[in-house]
Scaffold this motif. Structure first.
Motif, PDB file in Angstrom:
ATOM      1  N   THR A  71       0.680  -1.156   0.027  1.00  0.00           N
ATOM      2  CA  THR A  71      -0.136  -0.110  -0.078  1.00  0.00           C
ATOM      3  C   THR A  71       0.848   1.171  -0.016  1.00  0.00           C
ATOM      4  N   TRP A  72       0.641   2.260  -0.979  1.00  0.00           N
ATOM      5  CA  TRP A  72       1.184   3.583  -0.769  1.00  0.00           C
ATOM      6  C   TRP A  72       0.345   4.480  -0.085  1.00  0.00           C
ATOM      7  N   LYS A  73       1.125   5.323   0.806  1.00  0.00           N
ATOM      8  CA  LYS A  73       0.510   6.391   1.743  1.00  0.00           C
ATOM      9  C   LYS A  73       0.909   7.458   1.327  1.00  0.00           C
ATOM     10  N   PHE A  74       0.142   8.598   1.058  1.00  0.00           N
ATOM     11  CA  PHE A  74       0.601   9.829   1.114  1.00  0.00           C
ATOM     12  C   PHE A  74      -0.234  10.945   1.375  1.00  0.00           C
ATOM     13  N   LYS A  75       0.208  12.184   1.950  1.00  0.00           N
ATOM     14  CA  LYS A  75      -0.766  13.284   2.451  1.00  0.00           C
ATOM     15  C   LYS A  75      -1.016  14.228   1.240  1.00  0.00           C
ATOM     16  N   ILE A  76      -2.342  14.514   1.333  1.00  0.00           N
ATOM     17  CA  ILE A  76      -2.796  15.670   0.340  1.00  0.00           C
ATOM     18  C   ILE A  76      -3.491  16.875   1.340  1.00  0.00           C
ATOM     19  N   ASN A  77      -3.213  17.925   0.716  1.00  0.00           N
ATOM     20  CA  ASN A  77      -3.635  19.427   1.069  1.00  0.00           C
ATOM     21  C   ASN A  77      -5.016  19.756   0.278  1.00  0.00           C
ATOM     22  N   THR A  78      -6.189  19.262   0.876  1.00  0.00           N
ATOM     23  CA  THR A  78      -7.465  19.461   0.240  1.00  0.00           C
ATOM     24  C   THR A  78      -7.926  21.069  -0.126  1.00  0.00           C
ATOM     25  N   ASP A  79      -6.989  21.951   0.506  1.00  0.00           N
ATOM     26  CA  ASP A  79      -7.279  23.362  -0.055  1.00  0.00           C
ATOM     27  C   ASP A  79      -6.523  23.730  -1.217  1.00  0.00           C
ATOM     28  N   ASN A  80      -5.638  22.654  -1.731  1.00  0.00           N
ATOM     29  CA  ASN A  80      -4.644  22.995  -2.714  1.00  0.00           C
ATOM     30  C   ASN A  80      -5.555  22.264  -4.149  1.00  0.00           C
ATOM     31  N   LYS A  81      -5.748  23.339  -4.803  1.00  0.00           N
ATOM     32  CA  LYS A  81      -6.685  23.199  -6.087  1.00  0.00           C
ATOM     33  C   LYS A  81      -5.834  22.005  -7.130  1.00  0.00           C
ATOM     34  N   THR A  82      -4.431  22.167  -7.191  1.00  0.00           N
ATOM     35  CA  THR A  82      -3.419  21.610  -8.216  1.00  0.00           C
ATOM     36  C   THR A  82      -3.596  20.121  -7.698  1.00  0.00           C
ATOM     37  N   SER A  83      -3.353  20.089  -6.236  1.00  0.00           N
ATOM     38  CA  SER A  83      -3.371  18.611  -5.838  1.00  0.00           C
ATOM     39  C   SER A  83      -4.545  18.003  -6.038  1.00  0.00           C
ATOM     40  N   ILE A  84      -5.752  18.499  -5.675  1.00  0.00           N
ATOM     41  CA  ILE A  84      -7.241  17.990  -5.967  1.00  0.00           C
ATOM     42  C   ILE A  84      -7.025  17.608  -7.550  1.00  0.00           C
ATOM     43  N   LYS A  85      -6.669  18.515  -8.382  1.00  0.00           N
ATOM     44  CA  LYS A  85      -6.701  18.036  -9.810  1.00  0.00           C
ATOM     45  C   LYS A  85      -5.848  16.800 -10.011  1.00  0.00           C
ATOM     46  N   LEU A  86      -4.702  16.764  -9.569  1.00  0.00           N
ATOM     47  CA  LEU A  86      -3.921  15.664  -9.488  1.00  0.00           C
ATOM     48  C   LEU A  86      -4.387  14.357  -9.103  1.00  0.00           C
ATOM     49  N   LEU A  87      -5.148  14.443  -7.797  1.00  0.00           N
ATOM     50  CA  LEU A  87      -5.942  13.327  -7.460  1.00  0.00           C
ATOM     51  C   LEU A  87      -7.017  12.863  -8.260  1.00  0.00           C
ATOM     52  N   LYS A  88      -7.524  13.633  -8.968  1.00  0.00           N
ATOM     53  CA  LYS A  88      -8.684  13.409  -9.804  1.00  0.00           C
ATOM     54  C   LYS A  88      -8.049  12.614 -10.931  1.00  0.00           C
TER      55      LYS A  88
END
Length: 85
Positions: free
Chosen positions: A18-35
């Motif tokens: 399992t790969w685990k990483f943290k995301i900042n949900t206020d960062n629009k770029t991070s959310i776009k990459l998560l999508k």
């Protein structure tokens, strides 16, 4: 150095990488990459779990039913490294 942690979880008696990483949900770029990651794994045997830490941060867990293929690894490493920057 990669920006994800590798954990081996035991699920129903099977050990799963399992790969685990943290995301900042206020960062629009991070959310776009998560999508992009979500779109990529749709229709595959790869699972994604979101574990909220607080109102802003969440841990993301990615795990396949068997193993990550080299193209999967490349795709995820590239996006995760950008998400965690």
């Amino acid at each position: 150095m990669e920006k994800y942690e590798l954990e081996v979880l035991e699920i129903k008696g099977e050990k799963i990488e399992t790969w685990k990483f943290k995301i900042n949900t206020d960062n629009k770029t991070s959310i776009k990459l998560l999508k992009e990651i979500v779109d990529y794994i749709n229709g595959t045997n790869i699972k994604l779990v979101i574990d909220p830490i607080d109102k802003v941060f969440a841990n993301i867990y990615l795990y396949p039913q068997d193993i990550f293929t080299p193209p999967d690894r490349d795709f995820f490493i590239e996006r995760i490294n950008k998400i965690v920057e």
